[in-house]
Enzyme design. Structure first.
Site, short mmCIF file in Angstrom:
data_model
loop_
_atom_site.label_atom_id
_atom_site.label_comp_id
_atom_site.label_asym_id
_atom_site.label_seq_id
_atom_site.Cartn_x
_atom_site.Cartn_y
_atom_site.Cartn_z
N HIS A 1 -32.45 36.54 66.60
CA HIS A 1 -33.62 37.37 66.88
C HIS A 1 -34.62 36.58 67.74
O HIS A 1 -35.79 36.41 67.38
CB HIS A 1 -34.27 37.85 65.58
CG HIS A 1 -33.45 38.89 64.87
ND1 HIS A 1 -33.44 40.21 65.26
CD2 HIS A 1 -32.59 38.80 63.82
CE1 HIS A 1 -32.62 40.90 64.47
NE2 HIS A 1 -32.09 40.05 63.59
N ARG B 1 -29.75 38.14 84.50
CA ARG B 1 -28.31 37.86 84.47
C ARG B 1 -28.04 36.45 83.96
O ARG B 1 -27.14 36.24 83.14
CB ARG B 1 -27.71 38.00 85.87
CG ARG B 1 -27.54 39.43 86.36
CD ARG B 1 -26.96 39.41 87.76
NE ARG B 1 -27.79 38.60 88.67
CZ ARG B 1 -27.38 38.20 89.87
NH1 ARG B 1 -26.17 38.49 90.29
NH2 ARG B 1 -28.18 37.49 90.65
N ASP C 1 -23.14 42.17 58.47
CA ASP C 1 -24.55 42.57 58.56
C ASP C 1 -24.75 43.92 57.87
O ASP C 1 -25.56 44.74 58.30
CB ASP C 1 -25.03 42.62 60.01
CG ASP C 1 -26.54 42.66 60.15
OD1 ASP C 1 -27.23 42.18 59.22
OD2 ASP C 1 -27.05 43.17 61.17
#
Length: 387
Positions: free
Chosen positions: A194, A226, A273
């Site tokens: 995160h 990118r 998760d």
């Protein structure tokens, strides 16, 4: 096929990593593994029990709720056993200080008092020391994001009786390197996640002791440069093992294949998760204070937007997806669900596979050769058949 005699289980099957017909004898620990000269036809596969380092909830039970009833936590663990999981890290996400402490204290009571409690190997705290920015923050509530605080970590450990074993944080905070050094000294795994951290910030975190990337490829901006960017930086860092959510929703097949080639199977871990709607019917649910929806396609999304909020993935389905989406072998998929998470999560007695002296955690399963569907037939934890 299994026989129990004098508290020793004897199970016959095909070792999923060597493809050899074997008999495993085990109680609390594996006592012996012998080759079968004349194995019965159609033997099931055998592997160490699966390990999941990131489970936020399951079967309608939210591990982030300090008031989750112990009998409901027990029921959710029994449902996890049906997926082949024998050890896992309940995961507490970003919340208020009192809520995180309350959740850890409640889960610790479950670990210590329930017959199913030994499956709780330790705890993963994901946040609150993460990026406050939309995108990297994911579904974590913005109002509770804050900078790393070692005193708060010690309050978590007090509540968890020392069982916080993994912490996910963002290296973008100036306080992150010192915090990582401190928790690593205490035997805790520091994981990057995160985050919108720069390359130098990620390098500083790794130098401080970070060894893992939390669900790499997710918890990120929808659009980014990118190169360089924080996903490439973590993929290129050979000192980082990476967790991947392989539900067919969080990561496309093309990214998954490239990421696994970059990290190598030896530095890759399957995680679910999973959140509390996992194993439930589609509909509205709450994850802590966050309203979410479990959709017909299996995705769990925040109701006031389209952001993913964990998954509804079962571990046995995750192994199938590794074989079908990433073209992995059964051996490689099993390694990502057994030895690798044991090493990444520092789970003792689970790193050498089906070997004498390792814990008596075993899963028996079959694989459909046409679809790669993996059906769990039995799960043992510490020599006790739990499914």
């Amino acid at each position: 096929m299994s026989v129990n005699c004098l508290d020793t289980a004897r199970v016959h099957g095909i070792d999923a990593t060597t493809r050899e017909a074997i008999e495993v004898r085990f109680g609390t620990l594996i006592e012996g593994v012998d080759s079968l000269l004349n194995g019965a036809p159609d033997l099931p596969y055998l592997a160490p029990g699966f390990i999941d380092l990131q489970v936020n909830g399951f079967a309608g039970v939210d591990y982030n709720d300090p008031n989750s009833a112990l009998d409901e936590i027990a029921r959710s663990i029994r449902e996890l056993f049906t997926t082949g999981v024998s050890r896992f890290y309940p995961t507490v996400i970003t919340g208020g200080p009192a809520e995180i402490v309350g959740s850890l204290r409640n889960l610790t009571n479950a670990k210590e008092s329930l017959p199913e409690g030994p499956a709780i190997e330790g705890f993963h705290v994901e946040g609150p020391f993460i990026s406050p920015e939309d995108g990297p923050r994911g579904a974590h509530p913005a109002r509770w994001v804050r900078k790393p605080d070692i005193e708060e970590f010690h309050r978590w450990q007090d509540a968890a009786r020392g069982n916080v074993r993994l912490v996910t944080l963002s290296p973008e905070w100036p306080e992150a390197p010192a915090f990582i050094e401190a928790i690593v000294r205490e035997g805790v795994v520091a994981s990057i996640g995160h985050t919108k951290a720069t390359g130098p910030q990620i390098a500083a975190a790794v130098s401080a002791g970070a060894t893992l990337s939390t669900h790499l490829g997710n918890g990120a901006h929808a659009s980014m440069a990118r190169h360089p960017n924080y996903i490439w930086e973590q993929l290129a860092e050979d000192r980082l093992t990476a967790g991947f959510i392989v539900d067919g929703i969080h990561l496309p097949s093309c990214f998954l294949k490239v990421a696994l080639r970059a990290k190598g199977i030896e530095r890759s871990v399957l995680v679910t998760d999973a959140v509390m709607p996992a194993g439930c019917a589609p509909g509205p649910y709450m994850l802590g204070e966050v309203p979410v929806q479990l959709h017909e396609d299996g995705s769990v999304r925040v109701r006031d937007g389209n952001r993913l909020a964990g998954s509804a993935l079962r571990m046995n389905v995750g192994l199938r997806n590794l074989m079908t989406l990433a073209d992995l072998s059964l051996t490689e998929a099993v390694t990502m669900a057994t030895k690798n998470p044991a090493r990444a999560g520092r789970i003792a007695g689970r790193i050498r596979g089906l070997s004498p002296g390792e814990r008596g955690d075993v899963v028996q399963f079959r694989v459909d050769p046409a679809t790669c569907d993996l059906t769990v037939e039995a799960t043992w934890m510490g020599g006790k058949q739990v499914y």
